[in-house]
Design an enzyme around this catalytic site. Structure first.
Site, PDB file in Angstrom:
ATOM      1  N   HIS A   9      -2.400   1.585  -0.187  1.00  0.00           N
ATOM      2  CA  HIS A   9      -2.087   1.434   1.235  1.00  0.00           C
ATOM      3  C   HIS A   9      -1.378   2.661   1.778  1.00  0.00           C
ATOM      4  O   HIS A   9      -1.727   3.185   2.821  1.00  0.00           O
ATOM      5  CB  HIS A   9      -1.209   0.192   1.458  1.00  0.00           C
ATOM      6  CG  HIS A   9      -0.944  -0.073   2.893  1.00  0.00           C
ATOM      7  ND1 HIS A   9       0.073   0.528   3.585  1.00  0.00           N
ATOM      8  CD2 HIS A   9      -1.593  -0.862   3.773  1.00  0.00           C
ATOM      9  CE1 HIS A   9       0.053   0.113   4.844  1.00  0.00           C
ATOM     10  NE2 HIS A   9      -0.952  -0.734   4.981  1.00  0.00           N
ATOM     11  N   LEU A  72      -4.088  -6.079  -4.046  1.00  0.00           N
ATOM     12  CA  LEU A  72      -4.073  -7.330  -4.780  1.00  0.00           C
ATOM     13  C   LEU A  72      -4.958  -8.416  -4.182  1.00  0.00           C
ATOM     14  O   LEU A  72      -5.400  -9.300  -4.897  1.00  0.00           O
ATOM     15  CB  LEU A  72      -2.642  -7.854  -4.906  1.00  0.00           C
ATOM     16  CG  LEU A  72      -1.763  -7.058  -5.857  1.00  0.00           C
ATOM     17  CD1 LEU A  72      -0.335  -7.607  -5.838  1.00  0.00           C
ATOM     18  CD2 LEU A  72      -2.314  -7.085  -7.268  1.00  0.00           C
ATOM     19  N   GLY A  75      -7.789  -8.734   1.850  1.00  0.00           N
ATOM     20  CA  GLY A  75      -7.440  -8.831   3.258  1.00  0.00           C
ATOM     21  C   GLY A  75      -8.279  -7.883   4.097  1.00  0.00           C
ATOM     22  O   GLY A  75      -9.326  -7.383   3.674  1.00  0.00           O
ATOM     23  N   HIS A  77      -7.803  -4.861   4.944  1.00  0.00           N
ATOM     24  CA  HIS A  77      -7.971  -3.493   4.425  1.00  0.00           C
ATOM     25  C   HIS A  77      -9.166  -3.409   3.474  1.00  0.00           C
ATOM     26  O   HIS A  77      -9.909  -2.432   3.504  1.00  0.00           O
ATOM     27  CB  HIS A  77      -6.712  -3.019   3.708  1.00  0.00           C
ATOM     28  CG  HIS A  77      -5.542  -2.812   4.614  1.00  0.00           C
ATOM     29  ND1 HIS A  77      -5.636  -2.270   5.870  1.00  0.00           N
ATOM     30  CD2 HIS A  77      -4.224  -3.080   4.431  1.00  0.00           C
ATOM     31  CE1 HIS A  77      -4.446  -2.205   6.423  1.00  0.00           C
ATOM     32  NE2 HIS A  77      -3.575  -2.697   5.568  1.00  0.00           N
TER      33      HIS A  77
END
Length: 121
Positions: A9, A72, A75, A77
């Site tokens: 990220h 993890l 989502g 992203h």
């Protein structure tokens, strides 16, 4: 040449970004001759960005880039942002084969790794 991009990220906290850089160096030790290099890249807040990293791979003479999302869960992203960044960058380098792997958190071994971590003192 095949380069693995470890895409995280990114953080406003520089130490966190340096952890990803350190992890990418450690990963190269486990390379089974599949990848010539492992490099970090970031979605936001840090450099290199995904497009910057892909450009650097091209400049280094890569024929293939494998993008490994270091996330993890699946989502926005994973489902939108990373594919969009890769698609945009790939338009500038049509001779470069770019593949996005499944995200890190999708691995079955995560549950075992989490349990091992929880049992450490």
């Amino acid at each position: 040449m095949n380069i693995l991009l470890l895409v995280a990220h990114g953080s406003r906290r520089e130490e966190s970004n340096l952890e990803v850089e350190s992890l990418s160096k450690k990963m190269l030790k486990f390379n089974s001759s599949q990848f010539d290099q492992v490099m970090p890249a970031f979605l936001e807040f840090a450099s290199p960005s995904i497009p910057e990293a892909i450009e650097k791979c091209s400049e280094m003479g890569a024929q293939r880039v494998t993008v490994l999302p270091y996330f993890l869960s699946a989502g926005v992203h994973i489902n939108r942002d990373i594919p969009d960044e890769v698609n945009k960058a790939s338009q500038d380098f049509p001779d470069l084969e770019i593949n996005v792997t499944n995200y890190f958190g999708s691995r079955e071994e995560i549950a075992e790794l989490l349990m091992k971590t929880a049992m450490e003192k």
